[in-house]
Write a protein that holds these residues in place. Structure first.
Motif, PDB file in Angstrom:
ATOM      1  N   UNK A 473      53.089 112.938  -1.538  1.00 62.82           N
ATOM      2  CA  UNK A 473      52.813 114.261  -2.092  1.00 62.82           C
ATOM      3  C   UNK A 473      51.305 114.505  -2.209  1.00 62.82           C
ATOM      4  N   UNK A 474      50.590 113.500  -2.672  1.00 62.15           N
ATOM      5  CA  UNK A 474      49.137 113.644  -2.787  1.00 62.15           C
ATOM      6  C   UNK A 474      48.504 113.845  -1.415  1.00 62.15           C
ATOM      7  N   UNK A 475      49.016 113.150  -0.417  1.00 57.38           N
ATOM      8  CA  UNK A 475      48.476 113.308   0.931  1.00 57.38           C
ATOM      9  C   UNK A 475      48.698 114.720   1.458  1.00 57.38           C
ATOM     10  N   UNK A 476      49.802 115.344   1.037  1.00 52.27           N
ATOM     11  CA  UNK A 476      50.094 116.708   1.481  1.00 52.27           C
ATOM     12  C   UNK A 476      49.391 117.762   0.626  1.00 52.27           C
ATOM     13  N   UNK A 477      48.659 117.311  -0.378  1.00 50.97           N
ATOM     14  CA  UNK A 477      47.984 118.253  -1.252  1.00 50.97           C
ATOM     15  C   UNK A 477      48.910 118.952  -2.222  1.00 50.97           C
ATOM     16  N   UNK A 478      50.050 118.324  -2.504  1.00 49.19           N
ATOM     17  CA  UNK A 478      51.043 118.905  -3.401  1.00 49.19           C
ATOM     18  C   UNK A 478      51.055 118.178  -4.735  1.00 49.19           C
ATOM     19  N   UNK A 479      51.620 118.830  -5.734  1.00 54.73           N
ATOM     20  CA  UNK A 479      51.729 118.207  -7.051  1.00 54.73           C
ATOM     21  C   UNK A 479      52.685 117.021  -6.978  1.00 54.73           C
ATOM     22  N   UNK A 480      52.310 115.935  -7.651  1.00 50.20           N
ATOM     23  CA  UNK A 480      53.175 114.757  -7.702  1.00 50.20           C
ATOM     24  C   UNK A 480      54.023 114.715  -8.975  1.00 50.20           C
ATOM     25  N   UNK A 481      54.030 115.816  -9.737  1.00 50.37           N
ATOM     26  CA  UNK A 481      54.672 115.801 -11.057  1.00 50.37           C
ATOM     27  C   UNK A 481      56.150 115.436 -10.982  1.00 50.37           C
ATOM     28  N   UNK A 482      56.833 115.843  -9.929  1.00 48.85           N
ATOM     29  CA  UNK A 482      58.255 115.564  -9.832  1.00 48.85           C
ATOM     30  C   UNK A 482      58.595 114.122  -9.570  1.00 48.85           C
ATOM     31  N   UNK A 483      57.593 113.321  -9.210  1.00 49.32           N
ATOM     32  CA  UNK A 483      57.828 111.908  -8.927  1.00 49.32           C
ATOM     33  C   UNK A 483      57.166 110.994  -9.939  1.00 49.32           C
ATOM     34  N   UNK A 484      56.548 111.548 -10.976  1.00 43.22           N
ATOM     35  CA  UNK A 484      55.859 110.757 -12.010  1.00 43.22           C
ATOM     36  C   UNK A 484      56.664 110.841 -13.304  1.00 43.22           C
ATOM     37  N   UNK A 485      56.983 109.692 -13.888  1.00 41.40           N
ATOM     38  CA  UNK A 485      57.843 109.661 -15.066  1.00 41.40           C
ATOM     39  C   UNK A 485      57.231 108.914 -16.245  1.00 41.40           C
ATOM     40  N   UNK A 486      56.088 108.287 -16.047  1.00 43.37           N
ATOM     41  CA  UNK A 486      55.518 107.464 -17.106  1.00 43.37           C
ATOM     42  C   UNK A 486      56.088 106.061 -17.068  1.00 43.37           C
TER      43      UNK A 486
END
Length: 549
Positions: A473-486
């Motif tokens: 997601x970061x490589x595509x310049x998109x938000x990674x929020x949907x894959x980050x959970x803590x």
């Protein structure tokens, strides 16, 4: 005696050392009787995990894996595990229920066969009780011969019928398997291939699981030495040449920097018992100048949609390699040198620099520390996902002590594979490597591990996310929020299930923790926080602009 008694006797006669089960209306009587007949029953918490554990059991024992689930939702839960077993060529038999035939409507009824056959597995409905023992035995024969899962569906009202047929059991499947000798190479083919090898420059001998199963390791080493070549393996066969100074390790997406450099120089790759799958060849980019010679009893040219192999020697992996070694001329060592051996031994698998972060570890440092501390005779199991690249970089570990099954690319299997390995190797501790996202998919099996007293240590690289997805997601310049959970407190979860739990913030404590676990055994989860900024070479190659040197 009921029909389910006869089914249990037939399955018990097949000699499976363990059955991984989740009970329901359509299999609980059979499963109970199978356990009473002497088969070790491991009762899991999710049907997927039953079949995934049977996969690892089959790979570790070299025998058939066995699982049982109920009908309807019990069977639909298998739709990820079955294609994984198909692609890994693992022989399994799954005894599943079917909805009762006597009812006009049943809420768990579903047409099970199309679901199973869509995965590549075979499905057989057994609706004639008198033939069930023979049909079950035949399913074991099919699984062994075709090296894939076979699912048997039996309506549970038929299972409950009183048995009225013969109580004589059919001959077990092992008695019907043909006894054949390994296939030698054709003399004309051998002469042609020997000329090819003699005319090649830099050669890499690459072994796959066919070489493992044929016992071809020493033959491959001798061939590489005689032709001044190097050694490599596919990912599932990793560690086959762990003690050879000219082994460059894994060939494929998980190749080290040194392996990629050497394979780029090769002009001939000899694939021994290896299908040269897309990941194994890094989609053809791994050896851009090389021709590929395959030694295999079932030679192919196309592999996973690409022309992968140029020429063939049809033979058993060991016999063909030995014959080729005898037929070629010995050459002086030029590629092999003390300097190259030193470089192979000392060059880091991944030389990319990443800045250190407070409070978290570089996953490469974690693996280095674990490799130094874990006893060499322990059984290691690698899961899938972003973390699995790092754990694969333990070149000292022999193939027979390191399990990798990832042909379907699914995460969430690691804990099941560990249970299967523990059932297959009860005399040794099992160390399972996983990521936090993968472990949490089937974390309920921690209770299974505790209840059955399985000796499993789970070590988790916890980046608080789905690792592959955040980097893509970061490589595509998109938000990674949907894959980050803590970073979930996995150690606390483990203790809640009644097993050990540790959070490892200092890698220097690992030798002591390992020593304690070696003394006490049992089960535990070690939660190791790692940086989410360290990107594996697999992701970096797919997204070359992601990380700047």
């Amino acid at each position: 005696m009921h029909t389910y008694d006869m089914i249990a006797r037939t399955v018990a006669q097949e000699g499976a050392g363990a059955c991984f089960a989740l009970m329901g209306d359509a299999n609980m009587n059979f499963a109970t009787r199978l356990g009473e007949a002497g088969c070790r029953m491991i009762y899991v918490r999710h049907e997927h995990c039953a079949v995934a554990a049977a996969m690892a059991y089959a790979r570790k024992t070299g025998d058939i894996g066995l699982a049982t689930v109920t009908c309807g939702p019990g069977l639909t839960q298998l739709m990820t595990a079955l294609p994984a077993a198909v692609r890994a060529h693992l022989p399994l038999v799954v005894i599943a229920g079917e909805a009762p035939l006597k009812t006009g409507w049943y809420n768990q009824e579903i047409d099970q066969a199309p679901l199973v056959t869509a995965t590549g597995a075979a499905y057989h409905s057994l609706h004639w009780p008198a033939r069930m023992p023979t049909a079950i035995r035949d399913a074991f024969v099919q699984a062994r011969r075709e090296r894939r899962p076979v699912v048997i569906g039996v309506p549970f009202d038929l299972q409950d019928l009183l048995w009225e047929g013969s109580t004589k059991l059919p001959a077990p499947s092992k008695d019907l398997m043909p006894v054949v000798s390994p296939m030698p190479a054709n003399a004309d083919d051998l002469a042609r291939i020997a000329r090819l090898v003699d005319g090649a420059g830099k050669i890499v001998v690459m072994a796959g699981m066919g070489a493992v199963e044929a016992g071809a390791a020493q033959a491959c080493k001798a061939l590489a030495e005689k032709c001044d070549g190097l050694l490599a393996t596919s990912l599932p066969a990793r560690g086959l040449f762990h003690d050879d100074p000219y082994s460059i390790g894994i060939a494929g997406g998980f190749s080290s920097d040194m392996a990629r450099q050497c394979l780029a120089e090769a002009d001939l790759v000899i694939a021994v018992g290896c299908s040269v799958a897309r990941h194994n060849a890094d989609a053809g980019k791994l050896w851009p100048k090389a021709r590929v010679l395959q030694i295999d009893v079932e030679p192919i040219t196309l592999s996973q949609g690409r022309v992968a192999i140029d020429t063939h020697l049809r033979a058993d992996a060991r016999l063909g390699t030995e014959a080729l070694c005898a037929a070629i001329a010995a050459r002086a060592a030029r590629w092999r040198s003390a300097a190259l051996a030193e470089a192979i031994a000392t060059t880091p698998a991944d030389g990319m620099d990443f800045p250190a972060e407070a409070g978290v570890h570089d996953p490469r440092d974690v693996v280095t520390a674990l490799d130094a501390a874990i006893p060499m005779d322990w059984e290691l199991v690698n899961s899938s996902g972003h973390c699995s690249y790092y754990f694969a970089q333990m070149p000292r570990r022999p193939q027979e002590r390191f399990l990798t099954i990832r042909e379907f690319g699914a995460i969430g299997n690691g804990i099941s594979f560990a249970m299967g390995a523990a059932a297959a190797c009860p005399e040794r501790p099992i160390v399972m490597f996983d990521g936090d996202g993968s472990l949490l998919m089937h974390v309920q099996e921690l209770e299974t591990i505790r209840r059955h007293g399985l000796n499993i240590l789970i070590i988790v690289l916890n980046d608080g996310a789905y690792g592959s997805e955040i980097h893509k997601l970061r490589a595509e310049g998109l938000s990674d929020a949907g894959a980050v959970f803590g970073r979930t407190d996995l150690a606390a979860i483990a203790r809640g299930f009644g097993i050990g739990g540790e959070t490892v913030t200092d890698l220097s404590v690992l030798p002591g923790l390992i020593a304690d676990f070696q003394r006490t055994g049992g089960a535990a989860v070690w939660d190791v926080p790692v940086s989410d900024q360290v990107v594996s070479p697999v992701i970096r190659r797919a997204h070359p602009g992601l990380v700047k040197r």
